[in-house]
Design an enzyme around this catalytic site. Sequence first.
Site, PDB file in Angstrom:
ATOM      1  N   ARG A 159       0.667  -1.278  -0.066  1.00 43.32           N
ATOM      2  CA  ARG A 159      -0.008   0.001   0.010  1.00 43.32           C
ATOM      3  C   ARG A 159       0.728   1.339   0.052  1.00 43.32           C
ATOM      4  O   ARG A 159       0.488   2.343   0.577  1.00 43.32           O
ATOM      5  CB  ARG A 159      -1.094   0.092   1.260  1.00 43.32           C
ATOM      6  CG  ARG A 159      -2.001  -1.097   1.201  1.00 43.32           C
ATOM      7  CD  ARG A 159      -3.030  -1.111   2.208  1.00 43.32           C
ATOM      8  NE  ARG A 159      -4.062  -2.085   2.075  1.00 43.32           N
ATOM      9  CZ  ARG A 159      -3.936  -3.145   2.598  1.00 43.32           C
ATOM     10  NH1 ARG A 159      -2.926  -3.408   3.189  1.00 43.32           N
ATOM     11  NH2 ARG A 159      -4.888  -3.882   2.387  1.00 43.32           N
ATOM     12  N   LYS A 188       2.784  10.660 -11.649  1.00 43.54           N
ATOM     13  CA  LYS A 188       1.756   9.773 -12.269  1.00 43.54           C
ATOM     14  C   LYS A 188       2.400   8.426 -12.522  1.00 43.54           C
ATOM     15  O   LYS A 188       3.329   8.672 -13.507  1.00 43.54           O
ATOM     16  CB  LYS A 188       1.052  10.480 -13.495  1.00 43.54           C
ATOM     17  CG  LYS A 188       0.359  11.655 -13.057  1.00 43.54           C
ATOM     18  CD  LYS A 188      -0.096  12.598 -14.333  1.00 43.54           C
ATOM     19  CE  LYS A 188      -1.045  12.094 -15.048  1.00 43.54           C
ATOM     20  NZ  LYS A 188      -1.380  12.743 -16.391  1.00 43.54           N
ATOM     21  N   GLU A 195       7.515  15.882 -26.297  1.00 45.61           N
ATOM     22  CA  GLU A 195       7.290  16.693 -24.901  1.00 45.61           C
ATOM     23  C   GLU A 195       7.812  17.935 -25.034  1.00 45.61           C
ATOM     24  O   GLU A 195       7.132  19.084 -24.622  1.00 45.61           O
ATOM     25  CB  GLU A 195       7.751  15.700 -23.763  1.00 45.61           C
ATOM     26  CG  GLU A 195       6.878  14.545 -23.424  1.00 45.61           C
ATOM     27  CD  GLU A 195       5.621  14.515 -23.318  1.00 45.61           C
ATOM     28  OE1 GLU A 195       5.100  15.581 -22.712  1.00 45.61           O
ATOM     29  OE2 GLU A 195       4.871  13.449 -23.266  1.00 45.61           O
ATOM     30  N   LYS A 247       7.203  22.079 -15.474  1.00 45.36           N
ATOM     31  CA  LYS A 247       6.360  20.669 -14.909  1.00 45.36           C
ATOM     32  C   LYS A 247       6.085  20.980 -13.134  1.00 45.36           C
ATOM     33  O   LYS A 247       5.097  20.435 -12.930  1.00 45.36           O
ATOM     34  CB  LYS A 247       6.805  19.501 -15.340  1.00 45.36           C
ATOM     35  CG  LYS A 247       6.047  18.264 -14.650  1.00 45.36           C
ATOM     36  CD  LYS A 247       6.168  17.051 -15.722  1.00 45.36           C
ATOM     37  CE  LYS A 247       4.844  16.035 -15.258  1.00 45.36           C
ATOM     38  NZ  LYS A 247       4.970  14.790 -15.885  1.00 45.36           N
ATOM     39  N   GLU A 271      -4.335  16.584 -10.721  1.00 53.32           N
ATOM     40  CA  GLU A 271      -4.928  16.978 -12.244  1.00 53.32           C
ATOM     41  C   GLU A 271      -6.395  17.267 -12.077  1.00 53.32           C
ATOM     42  O   GLU A 271      -7.419  16.809 -12.794  1.00 53.32           O
ATOM     43  CB  GLU A 271      -4.820  15.571 -12.918  1.00 53.32           C
ATOM     44  CG  GLU A 271      -4.933  16.007 -14.595  1.00 53.32           C
ATOM     45  CD  GLU A 271      -4.375  14.865 -15.354  1.00 53.32           C
ATOM     46  OE1 GLU A 271      -3.248  15.151 -15.966  1.00 53.32           O
ATOM     47  OE2 GLU A 271      -4.949  13.803 -15.469  1.00 53.32           O
ATOM     48  N   ARG A 324      -3.303  21.042 -13.982  1.00 53.89           N
ATOM     49  CA  ARG A 324      -2.347  20.169 -14.386  1.00 53.89           C
ATOM     50  C   ARG A 324      -2.865  19.488 -15.989  1.00 53.89           C
ATOM     51  O   ARG A 324      -2.130  18.749 -16.354  1.00 53.89           O
ATOM     52  CB  ARG A 324      -2.289  18.930 -13.358  1.00 53.89           C
ATOM     53  CG  ARG A 324      -1.103  17.895 -13.895  1.00 53.89           C
ATOM     54  CD  ARG A 324      -0.646  16.985 -12.668  1.00 53.89           C
ATOM     55  NE  ARG A 324       0.569  15.829 -12.852  1.00 53.89           N
ATOM     56  CZ  ARG A 324       1.009  15.537 -12.125  1.00 53.89           C
ATOM     57  NH1 ARG A 324       0.878  15.326 -10.899  1.00 53.89           N
ATOM     58  NH2 ARG A 324       1.981  14.427 -12.697  1.00 53.89           N
ATOM     59  N   ASN A 380      -1.083  17.587 -20.666  1.00 54.01           N
ATOM     60  CA  ASN A 380      -1.628  16.697 -21.557  1.00 54.01           C
ATOM     61  C   ASN A 380      -1.990  17.154 -22.806  1.00 54.01           C
ATOM     62  O   ASN A 380      -2.741  16.641 -23.639  1.00 54.01           O
ATOM     63  CB  ASN A 380      -2.926  15.904 -20.843  1.00 54.01           C
ATOM     64  CG  ASN A 380      -2.674  14.924 -19.635  1.00 54.01           C
ATOM     65  OD1 ASN A 380      -1.682  14.178 -19.895  1.00 54.01           O
ATOM     66  ND2 ASN A 380      -3.276  14.945 -18.657  1.00 54.01           N
ATOM     67  N   HIS A 419      -1.658  14.975 -26.023  1.00 54.59           N
ATOM     68  CA  HIS A 419      -1.883  13.688 -25.639  1.00 54.59           C
ATOM     69  C   HIS A 419      -3.424  12.945 -25.735  1.00 54.59           C
ATOM     70  O   HIS A 419      -3.166  11.646 -25.834  1.00 54.59           O
ATOM     71  CB  HIS A 419      -1.521  13.704 -23.993  1.00 54.59           C
ATOM     72  CG  HIS A 419      -0.300  13.783 -23.785  1.00 54.59           C
ATOM     73  ND1 HIS A 419       0.601  15.017 -24.045  1.00 54.59           N
ATOM     74  CD2 HIS A 419       0.836  13.030 -23.157  1.00 54.59           C
ATOM     75  CE1 HIS A 419       1.875  14.989 -23.628  1.00 54.59           C
ATOM     76  NE2 HIS A 419       1.950  13.716 -23.108  1.00 54.59           N
ATOM     77  N   HIS A 439      -2.461   9.389 -27.087  1.00 55.46           N
ATOM     78  CA  HIS A 439      -2.745   8.434 -26.341  1.00 55.46           C
ATOM     79  C   HIS A 439      -3.715   7.451 -27.145  1.00 55.46           C
ATOM     80  O   HIS A 439      -3.819   5.992 -27.239  1.00 55.46           O
ATOM     81  CB  HIS A 439      -3.230   8.555 -25.077  1.00 55.46           C
ATOM     82  CG  HIS A 439      -2.216   9.082 -23.829  1.00 55.46           C
ATOM     83  ND1 HIS A 439      -2.761   9.648 -22.713  1.00 55.46           N
ATOM     84  CD2 HIS A 439      -1.205   8.876 -24.132  1.00 55.46           C
ATOM     85  CE1 HIS A 439      -1.617   9.861 -22.155  1.00 55.46           C
ATOM     86  NE2 HIS A 439      -0.350   9.485 -23.079  1.00 55.46           N
ATOM     87  N   HIS A 450       5.939   7.374 -28.151  1.00 56.70           N
ATOM     88  CA  HIS A 450       5.158   8.336 -27.456  1.00 56.70           C
ATOM     89  C   HIS A 450       5.336   9.574 -28.027  1.00 56.70           C
ATOM     90  O   HIS A 450       4.159  10.517 -28.436  1.00 56.70           O
ATOM     91  CB  HIS A 450       5.300   8.195 -26.043  1.00 56.70           C
ATOM     92  CG  HIS A 450       4.684   9.073 -25.271  1.00 56.70           C
ATOM     93  ND1 HIS A 450       3.146   9.123 -24.974  1.00 56.70           N
ATOM     94  CD2 HIS A 450       4.938  10.416 -24.681  1.00 56.70           C
ATOM     95  CE1 HIS A 450       2.790   9.966 -24.231  1.00 56.70           C
ATOM     96  NE2 HIS A 450       3.951  10.867 -24.036  1.00 56.70           N
TER      97      HIS A 450
END
Length: 354
Positions: free
Chosen positions: A115, A137, A179, A211, A221, A225, A229, A232, A236, A257
Amino acid sequence: MREIKVELGERSYPVVIGDGARFELSRVLPASADRVMFVTQQAVVDAGWLDRVDPGVPYKVSVIPDGEANKSLVTFETLTRTFAANGLSRADVVVAVGGGIVTDVAGFAAATYHRGTAYVNVATSLLGQVDAAIGGKTGVNLPEGKNLVGAFWQPSAVLCDTQTLGSLPPREWACGRGELAKYAFLEADPALTPDPGLEPDEQVARAVAIKAAVVAADEREGDRRMVLNYGHTLGHALEGAALGDGDRDQPRWDLRHGEAVAIGLIFAAQLAERLGRIDAARVEEHRRVVEAYDLPVDLPAGAGAAELVTFMARDKKAQHDLTFVLDGPRGVEAVRGVGTDDVLATLAAMGADS
């Protein structure tokens, strides 16, 4: 060495940038660390980037497979079972050494094992150094889409060793440059434009600073934030569609990517123009920056508009709607409730199959 702090109160951590930054590992390990489990890939081992990296405590090395198809629940399970088999405890530390796939998977494994187990990212790729390794993330892909399973779990430190960048093949540079192209539109910083004449340390540091500031303002996010993206949502979707059916070891098209994000930036600009948010000159500026970074601007052959919309609807920003990060009069921001017809028309204008 340069050091930039991600300011998150008691969970703040340093990002160390420079030639040989990986050798700072023992300094940034949590004081409670009894043992370390390195998580890396064979190419990193073969390149010698683990040589002489001494955490100052006993350690073992776990090698995960390469490739986006292996950023999966199968790899996650294998890795966490390796942790258990080696008796890793919550007092120990996971150290991810590699690019974005390694830091995403190892970070997710650390976030969920016991955890929550501490981890440090040692980023060896441009993508990892300017984006993936920073911000907490973590996650893996599903056949239904990119990064659909994951957690927010901040590292204890990030080491961006710019010495490792010299060994990157061209396609890995493209991953990071996608990026950097994104950051060029988030903040008007000449250092983030193609060929700024700066040393890699400086360019990485500029991106990290942007960032770090965004993450400090909106860790999970909720709003701000989302701008990280930019490009993206389609990016994605292209990655997910490439792996979403058939043999996952044989993607339908070959896009890294950063290359997918670059196409996503062009799409986002054209969609923003269709919605009246920007003009044609701003769209052309997107194309100029992306092409100057030697990145693709066109959809891959065989990409279907309806299929891509299906993947985009599963994007983590969406709340039962189509949400995009788009340029506009107030700069780049999240825009909710974009009409499907506008998205399909923009994809069709880019040559998507109907």
